[in-house]
Scaffold this motif. Structure first.
Motif, short mmCIF file in Angstrom:
data_model
loop_
_atom_site.label_atom_id
_atom_site.label_comp_id
_atom_site.label_asym_id
_atom_site.label_seq_id
_atom_site.Cartn_x
_atom_site.Cartn_y
_atom_site.Cartn_z
N ALA A 110 0.83 -1.21 0.00
CA ALA A 110 0.00 0.00 0.00
C ALA A 110 0.86 1.25 0.00
O ALA A 110 0.58 2.22 -0.72
N ALA A 111 1.92 1.23 0.80
CA ALA A 111 2.81 2.39 0.88
C ALA A 111 3.55 2.60 -0.44
O ALA A 111 3.75 3.73 -0.87
N ARG A 112 3.92 1.50 -1.07
CA ARG A 112 4.64 1.64 -2.35
C ARG A 112 3.74 2.27 -3.41
O ARG A 112 4.17 3.14 -4.17
N LEU A 113 2.48 1.85 -3.46
CA LEU A 113 1.52 2.46 -4.40
C LEU A 113 1.34 3.95 -4.09
O LEU A 113 1.26 4.78 -5.00
N ALA A 114 1.26 4.27 -2.81
CA ALA A 114 1.09 5.67 -2.42
C ALA A 114 2.29 6.51 -2.85
O ALA A 114 2.13 7.63 -3.36
N ILE A 115 3.49 5.98 -2.68
CA ILE A 115 4.69 6.71 -3.07
C ILE A 115 4.71 6.93 -4.58
O ILE A 115 5.02 8.02 -5.06
N GLU A 116 4.38 5.89 -5.34
CA GLU A 116 4.36 6.01 -6.80
C GLU A 116 3.40 7.10 -7.26
O GLU A 116 3.67 7.82 -8.22
N ALA A 117 2.28 7.22 -6.56
CA ALA A 117 1.24 8.18 -6.97
C ALA A 117 1.38 9.54 -6.29
O ALA A 117 0.66 10.48 -6.62
N GLY A 118 2.31 9.65 -5.33
CA GLY A 118 2.41 10.88 -4.57
C GLY A 118 1.19 11.10 -3.69
O GLY A 118 0.78 12.25 -3.44
N ALA A 119 0.61 10.00 -3.21
CA ALA A 119 -0.63 10.07 -2.43
C ALA A 119 -0.33 9.87 -0.95
O ALA A 119 0.42 8.97 -0.58
N PRO A 120 -0.91 10.69 -0.08
CA PRO A 120 -0.69 10.48 1.36
C PRO A 120 -1.34 9.19 1.84
O PRO A 120 -2.33 8.72 1.27
N LEU A 121 -0.77 8.62 2.89
CA LEU A 121 -1.33 7.44 3.54
C LEU A 121 -2.16 7.90 4.73
O LEU A 121 -1.67 8.68 5.56
N VAL A 122 -3.40 7.43 4.81
CA VAL A 122 -4.25 7.80 5.94
C VAL A 122 -4.52 6.56 6.79
O VAL A 122 -5.30 5.69 6.39
N PRO A 123 -3.86 6.43 7.95
CA PRO A 123 -4.11 5.27 8.82
C PRO A 123 -5.53 5.33 9.39
O PRO A 123 -6.00 6.39 9.79
N THR A 124 -6.19 4.18 9.41
CA THR A 124 -7.59 4.13 9.84
C THR A 124 -7.80 2.92 10.74
O THR A 124 -7.46 1.80 10.37
N THR A 125 -8.36 3.18 11.90
CA THR A 125 -8.62 2.11 12.87
C THR A 125 -10.10 1.78 12.89
O THR A 125 -10.94 2.67 13.02
N ILE A 126 -10.42 0.49 12.75
CA ILE A 126 -11.80 0.03 12.82
C ILE A 126 -11.92 -0.95 13.98
O ILE A 126 -11.16 -1.92 14.05
N THR A 127 -12.85 -0.69 14.87
CA THR A 127 -13.08 -1.60 15.99
C THR A 127 -14.56 -1.94 16.06
O THR A 127 -15.42 -1.16 15.65
N GLY A 128 -14.85 -3.12 16.55
CA GLY A 128 -16.23 -3.54 16.73
C GLY A 128 -16.76 -4.46 15.66
O GLY A 128 -17.73 -5.18 15.89
N THR A 129 -16.16 -4.46 14.48
CA THR A 129 -16.68 -5.31 13.40
C THR A 129 -16.35 -6.78 13.63
O THR A 129 -16.97 -7.66 13.04
N GLU A 130 -15.37 -7.05 14.51
CA GLU A 130 -15.00 -8.44 14.74
C GLU A 130 -15.99 -9.15 15.65
O GLU A 130 -15.98 -10.39 15.72
N LYS A 131 -16.84 -8.40 16.34
CA LYS A 131 -17.83 -9.00 17.23
C LYS A 131 -19.21 -8.68 16.70
O LYS A 131 -19.61 -7.52 16.65
N ARG A 132 -19.94 -9.71 16.27
CA ARG A 132 -21.20 -9.48 15.59
C ARG A 132 -22.36 -10.08 16.35
O ARG A 132 -22.24 -11.09 17.01
N ARG A 133 -23.48 -9.39 16.23
CA ARG A 133 -24.77 -9.97 16.57
C ARG A 133 -25.52 -10.06 15.25
O ARG A 133 -25.80 -9.06 14.62
N TRP A 134 -25.81 -11.23 14.85
CA TRP A 134 -26.36 -11.47 13.51
C TRP A 134 -27.48 -10.50 13.19
O TRP A 134 -28.34 -10.25 14.01
#
Length: 243
Positions: free
Chosen positions: A145-169
């Motif tokens: 992902a970082a290599r693609l970003a460097i090639e394109a001159g695109a910033p990397l935006v770190p994103t944290t997702i929590t809660g999706t690993e525990k589901r109630r159907w």
């Protein structure tokens, strides 16, 4: 109507998302998810509103891409397993911003499609862990992902997702997303060393935010209860053996 792998990549490179369809589906899904999942998102303003950008979230669930897409105003493109594009839903997935990738190795077709998306000035989300991490904690990030970003001159935006690993159907509950500070790539070259440097600046933000979530009081109490229950079971088993 099914499409070949080559046709799928051509559509993704030349057309991208279908504006009207994308936004209809997005806002309908956002309404349903807000009611049923109770999710929150912070830091959205840190994602550039225009120009190429690579979003790098952690990956715990099939639902993760959906939450990234509905939270941001601008369309987001994703890599999806090639098997999803074998049936009649292929056209729909393509118009929603997904494109196929062959798992198990470097897929040059998928990488070229990712480059084309970034050259258009669009947003691309890539899960650096490479696959869903089902066990507790996060996986080690890869450098692609970082290599693609460097090639394109695109910033990397770190994103944290929590809660999706525990589901109630059938949907996750109490999902939380945090967009971190963008990592600029100016002055870097698309080498393994510089790619490792860029992802090494972005990923710790995800790790720190995820650790905060893991350390919240509810999780600590639940973990302590689980440990206590485990100790009780072990104690009873030992007692039976001794008796």
């Amino acid at each position: 109507m099914t499409v070949t792998n080559a046709e799928a990549h051509q559509i993704a490179r030349e057309k991208g998302v279908s504006g009207p369809l994308y936004y209809v589906v997005k806002y309908a899904a956002a309404l349903v998810f807000r009611i049923l999942c109770g999710f929150t998102a912070t830091g959205k303003e840190k994602v550039p509103k225009k120009g190429p950008v690579v979003i790098v979230p952690n990956h715990k669930s099939f639902w993760d891409p959906f939450f990234v897409a509905i939270v941001l105003r601008r369309p987001v493109h994703f890599m999806g397993k090639a098997e999803h594009f074998d049936g009649p839903m292929a056209q729909f997935f393509l118009r929603m911003g997904a494109f196929p990738v062959q798992r198990g190795g470097s897929d040059e077709e998928a990488l070229e499609t990712a480059r084309a998306i970034l050259r258009r000035g669009d947003a691309l989300a890539i899960f650096p862990e490479g696959t869903r991490v089902r066990e507790e904690g996060l996986g080690a990030p890869k450098r692609g992902a970082a290599r693609l970003a460097i090639e394109a001159g695109a910033p990397l935006v770190p994103t944290t997702i929590t809660g999706t690993e525990k589901r109630r159907w059938p949907l996750p509950r109490k999902v939380r997303m945090v967009f971190g500070d963008p990592v600029p790539v100016e002055g870097l070259e698309a080498t393994p060393e510089d790619a490792a440097l860029a992802i090494g600046q972005a990923w710790p933000q995800v790790e720190q935010e995820y650790a905060k979530w893991q350390a919240r009081p509810g999780v600590i109490v639940a973990s302590a209860a689980a440990i206590g229950l485990g100790a009780l079971v072990v104690s009873k088993r030992r007692k039976r053996i001794n008796d």
